[in-house]
Every structure is written in structure tokens, then in C-alpha cells.
Write an enzyme that holds these catalytic residues in place. Structure first.
Site, short mmCIF file in Angstrom:
data_model
loop_
_atom_site.label_atom_id
_atom_site.label_comp_id
_atom_site.label_asym_id
_atom_site.label_seq_id
_atom_site.Cartn_x
_atom_site.Cartn_y
_atom_site.Cartn_z
N ASP A 99 8.68 -13.80 -59.39
CA ASP A 99 8.17 -13.53 -60.43
C ASP A 99 8.39 -11.35 -60.01
O ASP A 99 8.64 -11.11 -59.18
CB ASP A 99 6.74 -13.10 -60.19
N ASP A 100 7.85 -11.07 -61.24
CA ASP A 100 8.32 -9.74 -61.87
C ASP A 100 7.75 -8.62 -60.65
O ASP A 100 7.32 -7.74 -60.04
CB ASP A 100 8.26 -8.88 -62.38
N ASP A 103 -0.10 -8.72 -58.49
CA ASP A 103 -0.99 -7.99 -58.89
C ASP A 103 -2.09 -7.71 -57.98
O ASP A 103 -1.75 -7.60 -57.20
CB ASP A 103 -1.24 -7.33 -60.30
#
Length: 165
Positions: A99-100, A103
Site C-alpha cells: 500500500d502507499d 495511517d
């Protein structure tokens, strides 16, 4: 950014490509991997770069939604991981999830539950989700909003002084 106290971290295409390649370098010694699962949409670009760099030919996606623009909500799975990738994992195949960004870790937790033995890698990590990730490149503070290259356009920026001449 909805909160004026948030920090802004704009990432260019060049920087994101360098960071994604750096992720591949870190992962090279952990592999080889039999498949990569990109978390759509943010994980599509880094997963493609990592797959190229590590010569991973089986590329799968899982589509999860946890944001409505900049407001985080519950996780919805919009597209499941294909059965052949689950079967590969059950047979002992080494699966990489990319994933980028992690969070809060909510999306990562849901996808990890789908493939509990997989290696989870992100380009960027925030403290609340950091424990969900096995490998990442850059940690940013929780109050930082990352603007990815696909979110940006080149535009004029006024000087800090406010001068117009």
C-alpha cells in the site's frame, strides 16, 4: 486539509518512484515473493514498481475504502482477493501486500486478516498504524497529510513574503 494544524507533505512522481524503488530494495532480501497484492487504489503504483523490481508476475488487488476525500470512516471491501491467491497462500506461497500509506492501521488490519501470513509493506507509515506494517520507507507524523502525485497539479505558489512584484 480539513485541520489547519495538519502538516502538508506533497510527494512528486519522481520522489514516489524513488521511494517505491527503495521499498523494493528493502524487500529484495526478504523475498522471493510468489505474488503481490496491491491495496487499491493507493497501493497500485508502488505495487507495480515493486513487482517490476522484484520480478513478481502474479499481481492481485484488493479494493478497500476507508476515506471519503479526507475523512476516515469504516472499512468497506469493494473487491475481494481472488481465490487463486488465497490458494497460493494456503499452499505456503509467499505473499506480499503493498500500500502507499498506513495511517491508523484500520485498512491494514482488515487486509492482514484476509492473508495472515503475508508480508505487509508500505511506502509511508504513520505512528498509529506503524505496528501493522512489516516494512516501510518513511515515517511521517500522525498530523501530516500526504499529498500523493495523483492528487496534485502544478500550480503557481505566491512567495512567503506575500510580495507580488
Amino acid at each position: 486539509m480539513s485541520n489547519p494544524n495538519e502538516k502538508s507533505f506533497p510527494v512528486t512522481w519522481d520522489q514516489f518512484h524513488r521511494d517505491s524503488r527503495a521499498l523494493a530494495w528493502r524487500l529484495a532480501s526478504i523475498g522471493p515473493f510468489d505474488a503481490v497484492v496491491a491495496i487499491a487504489r493507493g497501493g497500485l503504483v508502488p505495487a507495480a514498481i515493486v513487482a517490476r523490481e522484484l520480478n513478481i508476475r502474479t499481481v492481485e488487488t484488493v479494493a478497500a475504502k476507508s476515506y471519503d476525500h479526507q475523512n476516515q470512516s469504516g472499512i468497506s471491501i469493494l473487491k475481494e482477493i481472488s481465490q487463486p491467491v488465497f490458494d497460493l497462500a494456503k499452499r505456503g506461497g509467499k505473499i506480499l501486500i503493498v500500500d502507499d500509506l498506513v495511517d491508523t492501521g484500520n485498512t491494514a488490519r482488515v487486509v492482514r486478516d484476509m492473508l495472515p501470513g503475508a508480508h505487509f509493506a508500505t511506502v509511508y507509515a504513520k505512528p498509529k498504524g506503524r505496528d501493522m506494517v512489516d516494512t516501510f520507507i518513511t515515517e511521517v507524523s500522525q498530523d501530516t497529510w500526504i499529498f500523493f502525485p495523483w492528487d496534485l497539479d502544478v500550480a503557481y505558489v505566491a512567495p512567503i513574503s506575500g510580495a507580488t512584484d
